[in-house]
Structure formats: C-alpha cells, structure tokens
Scaffold this active site. Structure first.
Site, short mmCIF file in Angstrom:
data_model
loop_
_atom_site.label_atom_id
_atom_site.label_comp_id
_atom_site.label_asym_id
_atom_site.label_seq_id
_atom_site.Cartn_x
_atom_site.Cartn_y
_atom_site.Cartn_z
N ASP A 87 1.67 3.76 8.54
CA ASP A 87 0.40 3.21 8.19
C ASP A 87 0.50 1.85 7.56
OD1 ASP A 87 -2.28 3.05 7.79
OD2 ASP A 87 -2.36 5.22 7.68
N ASN B 242 0.54 7.37 2.77
CA ASN B 242 1.06 6.46 3.79
C ASN B 242 2.51 6.74 4.15
OD1 ASN B 242 -1.39 5.23 3.94
ND2 ASN B 242 -0.83 3.48 2.66
N LYS C 107 1.96 4.64 -1.11
CA LYS C 107 1.43 5.85 -1.76
C LYS C 107 1.73 7.03 -0.84
CE LYS C 107 -3.18 4.68 -0.10
NZ LYS C 107 -4.53 4.29 -0.49
N THR D 205 -7.98 4.86 -3.84
CA THR D 205 -7.34 4.96 -5.13
C THR D 205 -6.88 3.60 -5.63
OG1 THR D 205 -5.53 5.91 -6.33
CG2 THR D 205 -5.15 5.55 -3.98
N ASP E 140 0.83 -1.20 0.00
CA ASP E 140 0.00 0.00 0.00
C ASP E 140 0.86 1.26 0.00
OD1 ASP E 140 -2.36 1.36 -0.09
OD2 ASP E 140 -2.79 1.19 2.04
P1 AMP Z 1 -3.67 7.86 10.86
O1 AMP Z 1 -4.80 7.46 11.73
O2 AMP Z 1 -2.47 7.00 11.02
O3 AMP Z 1 -4.06 8.08 9.45
O4 AMP Z 1 -3.22 9.28 11.39
C1 AMP Z 1 -4.00 10.41 11.20
C2 AMP Z 1 -3.11 11.60 10.98
O5 AMP Z 1 -2.35 11.86 12.15
C3 AMP Z 1 -2.08 11.42 9.89
O6 AMP Z 1 -2.61 11.73 8.65
C4 AMP Z 1 -0.99 12.38 10.31
O7 AMP Z 1 -1.31 13.69 9.92
C5 AMP Z 1 -1.06 12.32 11.81
N1 AMP Z 1 -0.09 11.36 12.33
C6 AMP Z 1 -0.28 10.04 12.47
N2 AMP Z 1 0.79 9.45 12.99
C7 AMP Z 1 1.71 10.42 13.20
C8 AMP Z 1 3.04 10.44 13.73
N3 AMP Z 1 3.64 9.33 14.12
N4 AMP Z 1 3.68 11.62 13.79
C9 AMP Z 1 3.08 12.75 13.36
N5 AMP Z 1 1.82 12.80 12.87
C10 AMP Z 1 1.14 11.65 12.78
#
Ligand code: AMP
Length: 394
Positions: free
Chosen positions: A257, A244, A241, A275, A239
């Site tokens: 991710d 991620n 992209k 996508t 995955d």
């Molecule tokens: P996710 O649930 O993993 O998609 O996280 C949601 C959003 O949180 C992401 O799109 C990033 O903007 C932010 N985020 C997630 N993990 C991190 C991390 N380890 N450090 C900084 N920002 C993060």
C-alpha cells in the site's frame, strides 16, 4: 478519462540501484511535485478524508532526471512458477535472480485480463477489489488489484496512482510487496501484485492483541531492512502502520500500500478521519513553507509500530486533539510488561528531533533486535514459535 488514458502510455525506466537494467512499465512523470499533490497542510481540519487517511509514499529525489524517458514498449515477464516455488524469501540475491524481469527487445506483449485465471477475492479497498489470480501460461500465482478509473477520477487521486505505480514498480525487496506490472482496459486499471499468503498484519495483531517480543523484534528487523532499502532509493514511505503491512506465506512481512488506495473497511481504525497515531511531530505542523521533513519521519513511525506491536495499541492513541498534543510533546508511557531493551529502542525512535532518532543501521544492531533475531533467521523459521529465552519473558 483522456488524462488517465494518456497517462497509461508505457515508458521504460532504469533502476538506479540494481546491478542490472530492470525494464518495466510505468508512466510519464507527473508534472506537479508529489509533495504538492499530497500536501497535508491543515491536517486537523481542512484536508479531505482521503488525505487524512493516506499519507502516501513520497520520493525525495527524482533519480535519473537527466535521462530522457524512452517510449520503448517492453514486455515484463512474470517470474515462473518454478522460480516461485524455489524462492528463498530471505535471500535477496536469489530473490533478484529468480524474479528478474527479462527484457524482450522484439515482439512486445502486453498484459491483458485474458492472460489471468481470476480466483477468489482477497479483499476490498476504497478504489476496488483484490483477487487471487494465476497467469495462465506460467501458472504464476499473484494478486490482481482492480481499480476503477471513474473512482480514481472522482477521488482525484490520478496523479497519486500514477506516481506510486511508477515508484513501486522499481522496488524489489523481500519485505516490500512487489508490483510486477499493470495493464488497463476502458474502465479499469489492473495491478499485478505479489500474493501475500497470510493477509493483513493488522488482523494478526488484532487477533493476538499484542505480539510476543521475539515476533515484534523480528518484524521490526524486517521493517528496518525494508526502510533502509527505501531510503537508499530516496523514497520515504510516510505511512507506516499495521494496516499497510501484509504477511507473506512464510510469515515474513511485506510493506504494501504505497498510497493509492484509501482504506476504509470496518475492520480498520474506527474513525473515517483515519489515524494520526503514526504521524511524526514534524508532519503535524502542516504544509507551511518552512516545514521541511525528510525520511526520518519513517523512524518515528517505526517507533510507534514497535510500541503498537508490543502493547496492542499506539502510544499516542486518544482523541484527535489530544493525540496531536501528545505527539507534539512526545508524551507516552510504556507498560511494565515491555522489556527494558524494547523500551530503549522505542525511546530512541520516538525522539522529537528527527536528526536525533536512531539510524536504521543502529536499529538492526540494537540489543533488543540482536537478542531475538539470529542472523539470517526469520520468524517463520521458528517452528515452535518461541526460543528458550523468550519463554521466561512473555
Ligand atoms: P487494498 O485495496 O490494497 O487495501 O486491498 C484490500 C485488501 O485486499 C487488503 O486489506 C488485503 O486484505 C487484501 N490484499 C491486497 N493486496 C493483497 C495481496 N497482494 N495479497 C493478499 N491480499 C491482498
């Protein structure tokens, strides 16, 4: 809730490729095969939105299958604040040294929310939020991802969550987001993640529209290094992209991710169906018995990523049907402003026959990569942003 609770028992695993035993917390092996859990058959129509949006990482092979999983409870020690400050992110050995997880044979201490000072929200995913956090005793800065158990159950992704935490806990590479540990309470699961100070690569790309060649090349070199590491550990990401990929404080990329959270925020790709742009042709065929694919799927996605970095949009972007058709035929055009070297690498990655795609070792040695990546140099070391030979080009 019972299934989830019992799944969160702690067990000890050893990391087959580390020179030391790394003890961490993880879960019992999921019973079903991961590929079955994440089948993408009928991509065009019958899969759930969640499946279409995320095609998470898959383990090709279960290492140490002969070894029984011990139920020893161990402590996972976070890297100290000092280690965090000292870290040289492109030095894998020192990275390992400073971030090694120390085995505590006695008096196991489990993580709990009280150990963290929770700061500002960093973002929101489908199954919860991510916060900046500080571990109180060490001052270690991290990101705390909070997943809600009932949402995970409703989304029917328990198995996915379990397996992917198991896999990600065992990965340690400068270009892969670290998962230091996890804990849970009655309602939530908390993942202690490495903090990626510069946020989402996707946002950087949208802001800059497209990356200059030097930057794209350096990102692709880092991606190749991370994928080489993953493939050596028999893990394929599936995955790859921009959505991620996160960016570290020094501008280095961090593959994040590994599939447990489904991205749906508005700033992502428009369609809820996610996508298809990054799907390799061999995965478009669906989950028929004779449709095998391997880690070479990531090479195709790396080609799509290279193209999107340089052009600002994916090579097969179109309606869903047309995208599938174009991918199946390997039909794309590269705009004239893309250099011949970059064009050559894209061409060698976007090959319909998976076995004929350029191997990662050769990606790292490709003239386009060599031209823009001085050995050991990373994007963040370019204070001016561009080297002399890039100036005339972009
Ligand atoms: P996710 O649930 O993993 O998609 O996280 C949601 C959003 O949180 C992401 O799109 C990033 O903007 C932010 N985020 C997630 N993990 C991190 C991390 N380890 N450090 C900084 N920002 C993060």
């Amino acid at each position: 809730m019972d299934t989830l609770e019992s799944a969160f028992e702690r067990v000890t695993v050893t990391d087959e490729n580390e020179d030391q035993i790394v003890t961490t917390t993880t879960y019992h092996k999921a019973k079903g095969s991961l590929s079955a859990a994440m089948s993408i058959s009928g991509l065009g129509s019958s899969t759930t939105a969640a499946n279409r949006m995320k095609l998470p990482l898959q383990k090709l092979q279960q290492p140490n299958t002969s070894k029984p999983l011990s139920t020893t409870i161990t402590k996972v020690t976070l890297p100290s604040q000092a280690a965090q400050q000292q870290r040289s992110s492109d030095d894998t050995s020192s990275h390992r040294r400073t971030e090694s997880l120390y085995i505590q044979p006695t008096a196991p201490r489990q993580f709990h929310l009280g150990m963290f000072e929770v700061g500002k929200p960093l973002g929101k995913g489908k199954f919860g939020r991510v916060y900046l956090a500080k571990e109180r005793s060490s001052g270690f800065i991290c990101a705390l991802k909070v997943l809600h158990k009932h949402e995970i159950q409703q989304g029917k992704v328990e198995k996915q969550v379990r397996r992917e935490i198991e896999i990600q806990s065992n990965l340690a590479h400068p270009n892969i987001l670290r998962l230091y540990g996890h804990f849970h309470d009655a309602k939530r699961i908390f993942l202690i993640l490495e903090f990626a100070g510069k946020g989402e690569l996707y946002k950087h790309l949208r802001r800059e529209q497209r990356f200059p060649e030097w930057k794209a090349a350096q990102y692709i070199a880092q991606m190749a290094a991370a994928l080489k590491y993953l493939h050596k550990k028999h893990v394929m990401h599936r995955d790859i992209k921009p959505e991620n990929i996160l960016v570290g404080i020094h501008g280095e990329i961090k593959i994040s991710d590994f599939g447990w959270s489904v991205h749906a925020p508005n700033n992502r790709r428009a369609t809820m169906c996610g996508t298809l742009d990054y799907l390799p042709p061999e995965m478009l065929k669906g989950g028929s018995k004779d449709n095998f694919y391997n880690e070479k799927v990531d090479l195709w996605s790396l080609g799509v990523l290279t193209y999107e970095f340089l052009v600002g949009e994916a090579p097969f972007e179109d309606t869903q049907i047309m995208t599938q058709r174009k991918i199946a035929r390997g039909e794309y055009t590269v705009p004239n402003f893309v250099s011949s070297e970059a064009r050559d690498l894209i061409k060698r990655l976007l090959v319909l026959d998976p076995e004929k795609r350029i191997p990662l070792e050769d990606v790292e040695r490709h003239p386009w990569i060599i031209k823009h990546c001085v050995k050991g140099e990373r994007a963040y070391q370019r204070s001016s942003g561009r080297s002399s030979d890039d100036r005339e080009e972009n």
